[in-house]
Design a protein around this motif. Structure first.
Motif, short mmCIF file in Angstrom:
data_model
loop_
_atom_site.label_atom_id
_atom_site.label_comp_id
_atom_site.label_asym_id
_atom_site.label_seq_id
_atom_site.Cartn_x
_atom_site.Cartn_y
_atom_site.Cartn_z
N TYR A 77 0.85 -1.26 0.11
CA TYR A 77 0.02 -0.03 -0.13
C TYR A 77 0.89 1.17 0.02
CZ TYR A 77 -3.76 -3.24 1.53
OH TYR A 77 -4.66 -4.13 1.52
N GLU A 78 0.32 2.33 -0.82
CA GLU A 78 1.04 3.48 -0.90
C GLU A 78 0.95 4.10 0.34
OE1 GLU A 78 1.34 7.72 -3.30
OE2 GLU A 78 0.13 5.89 -4.03
N HIS A 79 -0.14 4.10 1.12
CA HIS A 79 -0.34 4.78 2.31
C HIS A 79 -0.33 3.95 3.64
CE1 HIS A 79 -2.34 7.58 5.15
NE2 HIS A 79 -2.94 6.55 5.80
N ASP A 80 0.96 4.37 4.11
CA ASP A 80 1.46 3.55 5.37
C ASP A 80 2.02 4.50 6.45
OD1 ASP A 80 3.76 4.29 4.06
OD2 ASP A 80 4.53 2.29 4.06
N ASP A 81 1.25 5.55 6.52
CA ASP A 81 2.19 6.54 7.59
C ASP A 81 2.23 6.16 8.86
OD1 ASP A 81 2.15 8.43 5.23
OD2 ASP A 81 0.41 9.56 6.07
N GLU A 82 1.01 5.42 9.40
CA GLU A 82 1.20 4.86 10.86
C GLU A 82 1.29 3.33 10.79
OE1 GLU A 82 -2.53 6.13 12.68
OE2 GLU A 82 -2.22 8.41 11.69
N ASP A 86 -2.31 0.56 8.85
CA ASP A 86 -3.03 1.80 8.47
C ASP A 86 -4.00 1.88 7.28
OD1 ASP A 86 -3.56 4.53 8.52
OD2 ASP A 86 -1.47 5.46 7.84
N MET A 87 -3.49 1.59 5.96
CA MET A 87 -4.43 1.49 4.72
C MET A 87 -5.44 0.29 4.91
SD MET A 87 -5.03 3.11 2.44
CE MET A 87 -6.42 2.93 1.26
N PRO A 88 -4.85 -0.95 5.49
CA PRO A 88 -6.09 -1.84 5.68
C PRO A 88 -7.14 -1.48 6.42
CG PRO A 88 -3.87 -2.96 5.83
CD PRO A 88 -3.65 -1.43 5.60
N ALA A 89 -6.86 -0.76 7.63
CA ALA A 89 -8.10 -0.18 8.39
C ALA A 89 -8.80 0.76 7.58
CB ALA A 89 -7.24 0.67 9.68
N HIS A 90 -8.27 1.51 6.74
CA HIS A 90 -9.05 2.32 5.92
C HIS A 90 -10.05 1.59 4.85
CE1 HIS A 90 -7.46 6.20 7.65
NE2 HIS A 90 -6.20 5.85 7.00
N LEU A 91 -9.41 0.69 4.25
CA LEU A 91 -10.09 -0.40 3.46
C LEU A 91 -11.28 -0.86 4.20
CD1 LEU A 91 -7.14 -1.88 1.53
CD2 LEU A 91 -8.64 -0.10 0.48
N ARG A 92 -10.99 -1.35 5.32
CA ARG A 92 -12.17 -2.13 6.17
C ARG A 92 -13.28 -0.98 6.53
NH1 ARG A 92 -9.76 -6.16 10.26
NH2 ARG A 92 -8.07 -7.18 8.90
N ALA A 93 -12.80 0.12 7.01
CA ALA A 93 -13.96 0.98 7.07
C ALA A 93 -14.72 1.67 6.03
CB ALA A 93 -13.34 2.42 7.91
N ALA A 94 -14.06 1.69 4.80
CA ALA A 94 -14.87 2.07 3.65
C ALA A 94 -15.67 1.06 3.04
CB ALA A 94 -13.72 2.05 2.53
#
Length: 138
Positions: A77-82, A86-94
């Motif tokens: 994933y490109e977004h891994d700031d935290e 990080d990005m899997p959490a955003h995908l799950r929420a989406a």
């Protein structure tokens, strides 16, 4: 018509389901609304809300396993700031929900016998999550 709004904080210990039915029910009771609706909104992009079975914990375990396959942790994933979750959490929420609306009847949340409202934490580490609760009714 009565309107009541309140925010509650839920402390998570990491990924998993946190039953918030009781806390939300206490807010409904304090609002003194006999008939109406309760909307709960999670104010975060890496957690979600679900109404799910509260009788057999295997249901929640299976949901988590399924979601882990659907949105796995990965270095791709490109977004891994935290971190890698990080990005899997955003995908799950989406693909889940940020709010749930539950009828209020006789002054109580109208959930089925085997239903509960859960905050679904998608991150591995503890967080403080805020739930905005709005109640409208008579």
């Amino acid at each position: 018509m009565r309107v009541h709004a309140e925010t509650i904080e839920v402390r998570t210990e990491g990924r998993g389901f946190y039953d918030v039915t009781g806390e939300v029910g206490r807010v409904v009771a304090a609002a003194k609304v006999v008939s109406g609706v309760c909307t709960v909104f999670v104010k975060h992009t890496s957690a979600s809300l679900v109404i799910q079975e509260n009788a057999d914990p295997a249901v929640l375990r299976d949901l988590e396993k399924w979601m882990s396959r659907l949105a796995p942790e990965s270095a791709h994933y490109e977004h891994d700031d935290e971190g890698p979750d990080d990005m899997p959490a955003h995908l799950r929420a989406a693909i889940t929900r940020t709010s749930e609306t539950i009828p209020i009847m006789a002054g109580h949340l109208t959930l089925g016998t085997w239903q509960a409202l859960y905050l679904w934490e998608h991150r591995r580490h503890p967080h403080r999550r805020n739930l905005a609760i709005s109640i409208l009714g008579e």
